[in-house]
Design an enzyme around this catalytic site. Structure first.
Site, PDB file in Angstrom:
ATOM      1  N   GLY A 110      -8.650 -17.474  15.297  1.00 53.01           N
ATOM      2  CA  GLY A 110     -10.085 -17.379  15.492  1.00 53.01           C
ATOM      3  C   GLY A 110     -10.633 -16.310  14.554  1.00 53.01           C
ATOM      4  CE  LYS A 138      -4.755 -12.672  11.826  1.00 48.78           C
ATOM      5  NZ  LYS A 138      -3.982 -13.110  13.009  1.00 48.78           N
ATOM      6  CG  ASP A 144       0.813 -11.843  16.107  1.00 48.19           C
ATOM      7  OD1 ASP A 144      -0.288 -12.102  16.623  1.00 48.19           O
ATOM      8  OD2 ASP A 144       1.487 -10.852  16.429  1.00 48.19           O
TER       9      ASP A 144
HETATM   10  P1  ITT Z   1      -5.834 -14.539  15.790  1.00 42.84           P
HETATM   11  O1  ITT Z   1      -4.827 -14.091  16.832  1.00 42.84           O
HETATM   12  O2  ITT Z   1      -6.873 -15.454  16.350  1.00 42.84           O
HETATM   13  O3  ITT Z   1      -5.189 -15.027  14.542  1.00 42.84           O
HETATM   14  P2  ITT Z   1      -6.464 -11.707  15.641  1.00 42.84           P
HETATM   15  O4  ITT Z   1      -7.380 -10.889  14.784  1.00 42.84           O
HETATM   16  O5  ITT Z   1      -6.524 -11.468  17.129  1.00 42.84           O
HETATM   17  O6  ITT Z   1      -6.706 -13.256  15.320  1.00 42.84           O
HETATM   18  P3  ITT Z   1      -3.769 -10.723  15.545  1.00 42.84           P
HETATM   19  O7  ITT Z   1      -3.497 -10.816  16.997  1.00 42.84           O
HETATM   20  O8  ITT Z   1      -2.699 -11.159  14.591  1.00 42.84           O
HETATM   21  O9  ITT Z   1      -5.021 -11.558  15.108  1.00 42.84           O
HETATM   22  O10 ITT Z   1      -4.174  -9.209  15.245  1.00 42.84           O
HETATM   23  C1  ITT Z   1      -4.275  -8.802  13.946  1.00 42.84           C
HETATM   24  C2  ITT Z   1      -5.092  -7.525  13.872  1.00 42.84           C
HETATM   25  O11 ITT Z   1      -4.391  -6.609  13.016  1.00 42.84           O
HETATM   26  C3  ITT Z   1      -6.412  -7.806  13.205  1.00 42.84           C
HETATM   27  O12 ITT Z   1      -7.424  -8.097  14.147  1.00 42.84           O
HETATM   28  C4  ITT Z   1      -6.660  -6.523  12.439  1.00 42.84           C
HETATM   29  O13 ITT Z   1      -7.220  -5.563  13.287  1.00 42.84           O
HETATM   30  C5  ITT Z   1      -5.248  -6.080  12.055  1.00 42.84           C
HETATM   31  N1  ITT Z   1      -4.887  -6.626  10.729  1.00 42.84           N
HETATM   32  C6  ITT Z   1      -4.006  -7.628  10.459  1.00 42.84           C
HETATM   33  N2  ITT Z   1      -3.960  -7.887   9.146  1.00 42.84           N
HETATM   34  C7  ITT Z   1      -4.835  -7.047   8.573  1.00 42.84           C
HETATM   35  C8  ITT Z   1      -5.249  -6.841   7.252  1.00 42.84           C
HETATM   36  O14 ITT Z   1      -4.804  -7.581   6.254  1.00 42.84           O
HETATM   37  N3  ITT Z   1      -6.142  -5.884   7.023  1.00 42.84           N
HETATM   38  C9  ITT Z   1      -6.632  -5.126   8.023  1.00 42.84           C
HETATM   39  N4  ITT Z   1      -6.328  -5.272   9.305  1.00 42.84           N
HETATM   40  C10 ITT Z   1      -5.425  -6.238   9.587  1.00 42.84           C
END
Ligand code: ITT
Length: 220
Positions: free
Chosen positions: A33, A37, A92
């Site tokens: 969501g 990403k 993730d």
């Molecule tokens: P989905 O589960 O729906 O994919 P989410 O944002 O909740 O979306 P995650 O549970 O994988 O996804 O949490 C990832 C979090 O980690 C994201 O919300 C950011 O706060 C951080 N994060 C991950 N990759 C990042 C990046 O490339 N740059 C900055 N922050 C990042």
């Protein structure tokens, strides 16, 4: 690879004076969501079409009950695969801080949350900076676990990292999440100062996606 009709095709790529190549193109539904990403993965997997569940009219939600990035990425991918029964990809990811024993880690998106109200990206990185105030060990790294499912029992997971340190204050206007406070070990810039292309070359997601690209080619 066991694909359903219409899920993949070979497209000729002809450049003047070059031999004919065939690129394998797939439609992949992303179990997310998080539109940041999606945007990054569209560039990383640029030979493929990235859809999101709502493009198919599917309401997707998944409780991230795993205890590792890998468990959660498989959980998200399998939950979406069971709904759409076509190739899916889940990411993730999160930031791990050495001085905080790897936290926020898999809880990066929920950091500081009371379970009801989710904080904004800025509120979350401000909280992390506050919790790191006075700490001299600023070592940190992003992790990305990516899972592709192309058919029942055909499950492929890759995990990669992006090494760096935590800044003392935010800097830069690009990226998302913790990017403004994460200094890339290679360039010395925060991830928010990198262009999307520069970030994808060194980031956890960019490196995992690169392996996925090779895997997709090998499976074709
Ligand atoms: P989905 O589960 O729906 O994919 P989410 O944002 O909740 O979306 P995650 O549970 O994988 O996804 O949490 C990832 C979090 O980690 C994201 O919300 C950011 O706060 C951080 N994060 C991950 N990759 C990042 C990046 O490339 N740059 C900055 N922050 C990042």
């Amino acid at each position: 690879m066991a694909l359903q009709p219409g899920q993949g095709n070979l497209q000729p790529l002809l450049a003047p004076g070059q031999q004919m190549h065939y690129l394998f193109h797939m439609e992949i539904v992303l179990a997310t969501g998080n539109m940041h990403k999606k945007q990054e993965l569209e560039q990383i997997l640029s030979g493929h079409t990235i859809l999101i569940p709502s493009d198919l009219g599917v309401d997707f939600d998944c409780d991230e009950t795993g205890t590792t990035f890998i468990e959660n990425s498989i959980l998200k991918a399998q939950t979406l695969y069971d709904l759409v029964k076509r190739p899916v990809l889940a990411d993730d990811s999160g930031i791990c801080v050495e001085a905080l024993k790897g936290e926020p880690g898999i809880y990066s998106a929920r950091y500081g949350s009371d379970g009801v109200n989710k904080m904004s990206d800025v509120e979350r990185y401000e909280l992390l900076l506050k919790n790191m105030k006075g700490e001299t060990n600023r070592t940190a790294w992003f992790v990305c676990a990516m899972t592709l499912i192309t058919a029942p029992y055909k499950v492929y997971t890759v995990q990669e990292t992006f090494d760096g340190t935590l800044a003392e204050a935010p800097y830069g206007g690009g990226g998302f999440g913790y990017d403004p406070i994460f200094i890339d070990a290679l360039s010395g810039k925060t991830a928010a100062e990198l262009t999307e292309e520069e970030k994808n070359r060194v980031s956890h997601r960019g490196k995992a996606g690169k392996v996925m690209n090779s895997l997709l080619e090998a499976l074709s």
